[in-house]
Design a protein around this motif. Structure first.
Motif, PDB file in Angstrom:
ATOM      1  N   UNK A 288      47.503  49.715  30.837  1.00  0.00           N
ATOM      2  CA  UNK A 288      46.154  49.392  31.313  1.00  0.00           C
ATOM      3  C   UNK A 288      45.095  49.861  30.324  1.00  0.00           C
ATOM      4  N   UNK A 289      45.321  51.009  29.713  1.00  0.00           N
ATOM      5  CA  UNK A 289      44.381  51.479  28.682  1.00  0.00           C
ATOM      6  C   UNK A 289      44.325  50.495  27.517  1.00  0.00           C
ATOM      7  N   UNK A 290      45.486  49.972  27.117  1.00  0.00           N
ATOM      8  CA  UNK A 290      45.516  48.996  26.030  1.00  0.00           C
ATOM      9  C   UNK A 290      44.809  47.706  26.428  1.00  0.00           C
ATOM     10  N   UNK A 291      45.062  47.232  27.641  1.00  0.00           N
ATOM     11  CA  UNK A 291      44.433  45.995  28.108  1.00  0.00           C
ATOM     12  C   UNK A 291      42.914  46.093  28.087  1.00  0.00           C
ATOM     13  N   UNK A 292      42.401  47.247  28.486  1.00  0.00           N
ATOM     14  CA  UNK A 292      40.964  47.418  28.658  1.00  0.00           C
ATOM     15  C   UNK A 292      40.254  47.828  27.372  1.00  0.00           C
ATOM     16  N   UNK A 293      41.034  48.249  26.370  1.00  0.00           N
ATOM     17  CA  UNK A 293      40.439  48.756  25.145  1.00  0.00           C
ATOM     18  C   UNK A 293      40.261  47.708  24.066  1.00  0.00           C
ATOM     19  N   UNK A 294      39.955  48.185  22.871  1.00  0.00           N
ATOM     20  CA  UNK A 294      39.697  47.291  21.740  1.00  0.00           C
ATOM     21  C   UNK A 294      40.923  46.450  21.390  1.00  0.00           C
ATOM     22  N   UNK A 295      42.101  47.045  21.483  1.00  0.00           N
ATOM     23  CA  UNK A 295      43.301  46.288  21.133  1.00  0.00           C
ATOM     24  C   UNK A 295      43.520  45.125  22.095  1.00  0.00           C
ATOM     25  N   UNK A 296      43.276  45.358  23.373  1.00  0.00           N
ATOM     26  CA  UNK A 296      43.396  44.278  24.336  1.00  0.00           C
ATOM     27  C   UNK A 296      42.431  43.147  24.036  1.00  0.00           C
ATOM     28  N   UNK A 297      41.195  43.499  23.707  1.00  0.00           N
ATOM     29  CA  UNK A 297      40.193  42.478  23.380  1.00  0.00           C
ATOM     30  C   UNK A 297      40.608  41.682  22.153  1.00  0.00           C
ATOM     31  N   UNK A 298      41.137  42.372  21.147  1.00  0.00           N
ATOM     32  CA  UNK A 298      41.583  41.691  19.925  1.00  0.00           C
ATOM     33  C   UNK A 298      42.734  40.740  20.213  1.00  0.00           C
ATOM     34  N   UNK A 299      43.658  41.180  21.032  1.00  0.00           N
ATOM     35  CA  UNK A 299      44.815  40.332  21.369  1.00  0.00           C
ATOM     36  C   UNK A 299      44.386  39.118  22.187  1.00  0.00           C
ATOM     37  N   UNK A 300      43.459  39.296  23.118  1.00  0.00           N
ATOM     38  CA  UNK A 300      42.984  38.151  23.900  1.00  0.00           C
ATOM     39  C   UNK A 300      42.271  37.141  23.008  1.00  0.00           C
ATOM     40  N   UNK A 301      41.485  37.630  22.066  1.00  0.00           N
ATOM     41  CA  UNK A 301      40.785  36.728  21.150  1.00  0.00           C
ATOM     42  C   UNK A 301      41.777  35.956  20.283  1.00  0.00           C
ATOM     43  N   UNK A 302      42.819  36.633  19.819  1.00  0.00           N
ATOM     44  CA  UNK A 302      43.836  35.950  19.006  1.00  0.00           C
ATOM     45  C   UNK A 302      44.566  34.901  19.832  1.00  0.00           C
ATOM     46  N   UNK A 303      44.878  35.240  21.084  1.00  0.00           N
ATOM     47  CA  UNK A 303      45.550  34.277  21.963  1.00  0.00           C
ATOM     48  C   UNK A 303      44.693  33.032  22.153  1.00  0.00           C
ATOM     49  N   UNK A 304      43.407  33.204  22.366  1.00  0.00           N
ATOM     50  CA  UNK A 304      42.522  32.052  22.547  1.00  0.00           C
ATOM     51  C   UNK A 304      42.434  31.214  21.276  1.00  0.00           C
ATOM     52  N   UNK A 305      42.507  31.860  20.120  1.00  0.00           N
ATOM     53  CA  UNK A 305      42.517  31.113  18.858  1.00  0.00           C
ATOM     54  C   UNK A 305      43.784  30.272  18.736  1.00  0.00           C
ATOM     55  N   UNK A 306      44.912  30.806  19.205  1.00  0.00           N
ATOM     56  CA  UNK A 306      46.161  30.049  19.174  1.00  0.00           C
ATOM     57  C   UNK A 306      46.109  28.872  20.150  1.00  0.00           C
ATOM     58  N   UNK A 307      45.495  29.072  21.313  1.00  0.00           N
ATOM     59  CA  UNK A 307      45.332  27.972  22.275  1.00  0.00           C
ATOM     60  C   UNK A 307      44.500  26.858  21.650  1.00  0.00           C
TER      61      UNK A 307
END
Length: 394
Positions: A288-307
């Protein structure tokens, strides 16, 4: 034996319709690249949407949890199985999604399937006149939850708000429960949650949202579909799974504290089940800490770029791509046999994509269910796009 012969005939009938399911054994950690029967494959079929299932910090937290709490919980939550790690996780989950709920509290479960059985049966317990209003494309766990409740259930057509309103308006039940997926697991599209909530508030109904495929991936902070739509209401009952974007396992329900206390007292799938390993709860705190932190935000942004890359690059002529802004990207083929051939052809090229057939989806809508992950690279996605574009034309 006649009994065995009957089972054999039933299995043969499934095989004749190209509906037999087969398991493959994976010898490596969950990730974009997995080893199956000695072969390395590029996988597009897991729900590890943010690529956290093999994250070093979460693995270390699981090891630490086992060192502190041991392995098994030993009993149900209401006997002696509710450990400190479970309590800390539930408090953290209530904070995680609390901005969207009134007087939030959370309760954890071993699986999302169990959570959905519990929440629907719990909300309608001891009320034989209650009525459930279920979305046509809901997950099997929501369907089975309604069956377990043993109250009148209406199924409204997919995303058909006028049809749902007609049903709600005609209902005289004191307890009305509308249940829906947030992200539909086989189509990848989002339910119209703001309009659903408006109807529930107007007609005095609970809105149960199964956010299995939105938790962690949707919303600015990964808090899920409710954050994505900026919703807040005491009518909301929220279910999130912890084995997809969160990378570990289990599930939870969050709602008003009175709703959660009701589930603790009345939901049989919670009362009569051994609690999950406390070490998993301990590991989820790190997740949950990872999801809510900077790493989570970076991963979500990368996922949206792949979509976006996927939507731009896939060029189909015979097959059909459903519009989806989520990690779930279905390719509708239609015929069961052709879908199986397509999946096998991709597998031979080292690409593992799920081939989905009835009864998981409607007859005539068999598909390849492509799931993207933040663990994939742009080259990974390009490889699959090239393969699919060429395969469709053969």
């Amino acid at each position: 034996m006649e009994l065995l012969n009957r089972l054999h005939q039933q299995l043969q009938a499934l095989d004749d319709k190209q509906l037999i399911r087969k398991r493959r054994t994976v010898d490596s950690p969950c990730g974009p690249r997995v080893t199956v029967d000695g072969r390395e494959l590029l996988a597009f079929c897991s729900n590890d949407y943010l690529g956290l299932a093999n994250h070093r910090k979460i693995k270390l937290a699981l090891q630490e949890g086992a060192a502190i709490y041991g392995v098994g919980s030993g009993a149900s939550h209401l006997i002696s199985g509710h450990g400190r790690a479970h309590a800390m996780l539930e408090e953290r989950l209530a904070q995680f999604v609390g901005d969207q709920l009134e007087a939030p509290r959370a309760i954890s479960f071993c699986t999302g399937y169990m959570a959905n059985l519990a929440v629907i049966a719990g909300l309608t317990a001891h009320d034989r006149d209650a009525e459930i209003f279920s979305e046509e494309l809901n997950h099997a766990s929501l369907i089975d939850g309604a069956r377990l409740a043993r109250v009148k259930t209406h199924v409204y057509p997919h995303a058909d708000l006028p049809a749902l309103e007609t049903l709600l308006k005609a209902s005289h039940a004191a307890t009305k429960v509308v249940v829906t997926d947030s992200v539909f697991s086989m189509d990848g599209n989002l339910a119209p949650l703001p309009r659903l909530l408006a109807l529930c508030e107007q007609y005095g109904a609970w809105l149960v949202v199964d956010d299995a495929h939105g938790f962690g991936t949707l919303g600015a902070n990964g808090h899920g579909a409710l954050e994505h739509f900026n919703l807040r209401s005491p009518y909301l009952v929220y279910m999130g799974t912890l084995g997809k974007a969160a990378g570990v396992g289990g599930a939870f329900v969050a709602a008003h504290e009175t709703v959660i206390e009701t589930l603790i007292q009345k939901a049989r799938p919670y009362i009569f089940t051994t609690a999950a390993a406390p070490a998993m709860a301990h590991a989820l705190l790190t997740s949950l800490d990872l999801l809510e932190g900077d790493e989570g935000a970076t991963r979500r942004a990368h996922l949206q770029a792949l979509v976006a890359q996927w939507n731009h690059g896939l060029r189909l002529q015979r097959w059909r791509r459903l519009p989806s802004a989520t990690a779930i990207q279905p390719v509708i083929i239609g015929d069961n046999a052709e879908t199986m051939r397509a999946g096998a052809a991709l597998f031979e090229q080292g690409l593992w994509v799920g081939a989905i057939r009835p009864p998981t989806v409607a007859p005539g809508s068999a598909r390849l269910r492509v799931t993207l992950s933040a663990g994939h690279t742009r080259q990974d996605v390009s490889t699959l796009i090239t393969a699919l574009n060429a395969l469709e034309r053969t």
